[in-house]
Design an enzyme around this catalytic site. Structure first.
Site, mmCIF file in Angstrom:
data_model
loop_
_atom_site.group_PDB
_atom_site.id
_atom_site.type_symbol
_atom_site.label_atom_id
_atom_site.label_comp_id
_atom_site.label_asym_id
_atom_site.label_seq_id
_atom_site.Cartn_x
_atom_site.Cartn_y
_atom_site.Cartn_z
ATOM 1 N N SER A 67 12.164 2.203 -4.179
ATOM 2 C CA SER A 67 11.540 1.477 -3.515
ATOM 3 C C SER A 67 10.913 -0.608 -4.398
ATOM 4 O O SER A 67 10.770 -0.028 -4.371
ATOM 5 C CB SER A 67 10.569 1.787 -2.336
ATOM 6 O OG SER A 67 10.430 0.913 -1.747
ATOM 7 N N ASP A 171 15.523 7.394 17.630
ATOM 8 C CA ASP A 171 15.121 6.019 16.901
ATOM 9 C C ASP A 171 16.656 6.602 15.783
ATOM 10 O O ASP A 171 17.246 5.583 15.470
ATOM 11 C CB ASP A 171 13.799 6.285 16.266
ATOM 12 C CG ASP A 171 12.843 5.758 17.185
ATOM 13 O OD1 ASP A 171 13.546 5.212 18.637
ATOM 14 O OD2 ASP A 171 11.811 5.575 16.622
#
Ligand code: GLA
Length: 386
Positions: A67, A171
């Site tokens: 990440s 979502d």
């Protein structure tokens, strides 16, 4: 350099191979809040902030996830994915890998470079964007084709069962199916949806309170249980109901004595919010935008007073918005307890709106808000270099 080329170059310098890039967007919800897990209706749009994943295969069954946001790399074994949340960003992509494998999709080992651009912790679904982009990338790499509805449901499963947040389907669904220029009226029971063109010359202005109250996720799960309690009690008088979606306001009023005051208020929010969502969709379709102002104001009030998921920062941000010129509607958006408001603002007024609201919020709260002027965007997909 464009976004995709830049990501490919970064991937190459970290993993020394060529990759493919996938992206999935965050979302904003125009109306229909806390209705998805009650099998009701929502009206979200995908936004221009996405999570990007560059991916290339490995010869073993390992996943290496890097990440950029957290500058952290972790390794996991596809043959030994434990349902064990750590509370870290890795829960989302590993949860999705777990859910996909559980559903019978055998994945291959891979290196992933992840870059999230959806503001974190702002209630704009950075986690759904991460789940869907990682899921999409892993599925394509393993040459599986998966219907987008199933991908959305498996990403939700990852969040429910691996991460431990009992979120609804909104979502992940809009991150998969969003369409540029449109919002989506989604039936969270049947998963049928209808795209609604957003009016031209109207901006989606998202104001970030920069507040995130810690109790958010535990209160979210409590609200869900209160809704379930409402259905349980009401079903004594209304045996046909399965979810609050099946309850009308007249039914609720008639059988109010079955419910505690708190559960009654929670149910009243959900039942009235479902109705408001339909009215809002009709207003978008017929171009009667003026109606939205009232519906969004009522939605905010209901979330504040009946559902009790707003907070001082959100209330102030909405009040400030209502005082500006060119505002067609304003309310909190997402789960609540901080995060963002959504404002429909006439394009010609949006610069002034942003300045005034930012000044007013800073004066009231002592903190400068981030404000994003967004467009409704496309859902998940492969991203080609420009
Ligand atoms: C969060 C959840 C959604 C939805 C909203 C509230 O964003 O992830 O599923 O319940 O809150 O509408």
């Amino acid at each position: 350099m464009d976004q995709v080329r830049e990501l490919l170059a970064k991937f190459n310098s970290r993993f020394h191979s060529t990759a493919k890039v996938y992206r999935a967007p965050g979302r904003v919800n125009l109306i229909g809040e806390h209705t998805d897990y009650n099998e009701g209706f929502v009206l979200p749009a995908a936004i221009g902030f996405s999570c990007w994943v560059a991916i290339a295969p490995r010869s073993d069954r390992k996943l290496t996830l890097y990440s950029e946001n957290f500058n952290e790399s972790v390794e996991a074994d596809l043959d030994n994915l434990k349902v064990h949340a750590t509370g870290k960003w890795t829960d989302y992509p590993l949860g999705v890998a777990w859910a996909l494998e559980q559903a019978g999709y055998r994945l291959c080992g891979a290196n992933l470079y992840i870059l999230g651009q959806v503001p974190l912790g702002a209630g704009l679904s950075s986690s759904a964007a991460l789940e869907v982009s990682a899921g999409f990338a892993l599925m394509h790499l393993a040459k599986h084709s998966i219907p987008l509805n199933e991908l959305a449901l498996l990403c939700q499963r990852a969040e429910n069962e691996f991460v431990g947040a009992r979120c609804g389907i909104m979502d992940q669904f809009v991150s998969c199916h969003g369409r540029a220029g449109s919002a989506m009226l989604l039936d969270c029971r049947s998963l049928d949806f209808q795209l609604l063109r957003l009016p031209p010359k109207v901006h989606l202005v998202i104001c970030n309170t920069m507040a995130r109250h810690e109790l958010g996720s535990s209160e979210y799960n409590i609200r869900r249980s209160q809704c379930e309690e409402g259905v349980h009690q009401l079903s004594k008088a209304l045996p046909g109901i399965r979810a609050l979606r099946d309850v009308s306001l007249a039914d609720l009023e008639e059988h109010r004595e079955l419910l505690s005051d708190v559960v009654y208020k929670r149910c009243r929010h959900v039942v009235t919010e479902n109705a408001r969502t339909h009215w809002a969709a009709a207003a978008f379709e017929s171009g009667e935008i003026a109606t939205l102002h009232q519906l969004m104001a009522d939605s905010h009030r209901s979330l504040r007073d009946d559902y009790e998921v707003s907070c001082r920062e959100l209330d102030i941000m909405v009040e400030l918005a209502m005082q500006q010129r060119g505002v067609l509607g304003a309310r909190m958006t997402g789960g609540g307890f901080g995060g963002c408001t959504i404002n429909l603002v006439q394009a010609v007024e949006s610069d002034r709106f942003c300045e005034r609201v930012a000044e007013g919020y800073q004066a009231a709260i002592g903190r400068r808000p981030d404000i994003y002027v967004c467009e409704a965007s496309n859902g998940a997909g492969i991203a080609e270099p420009g």
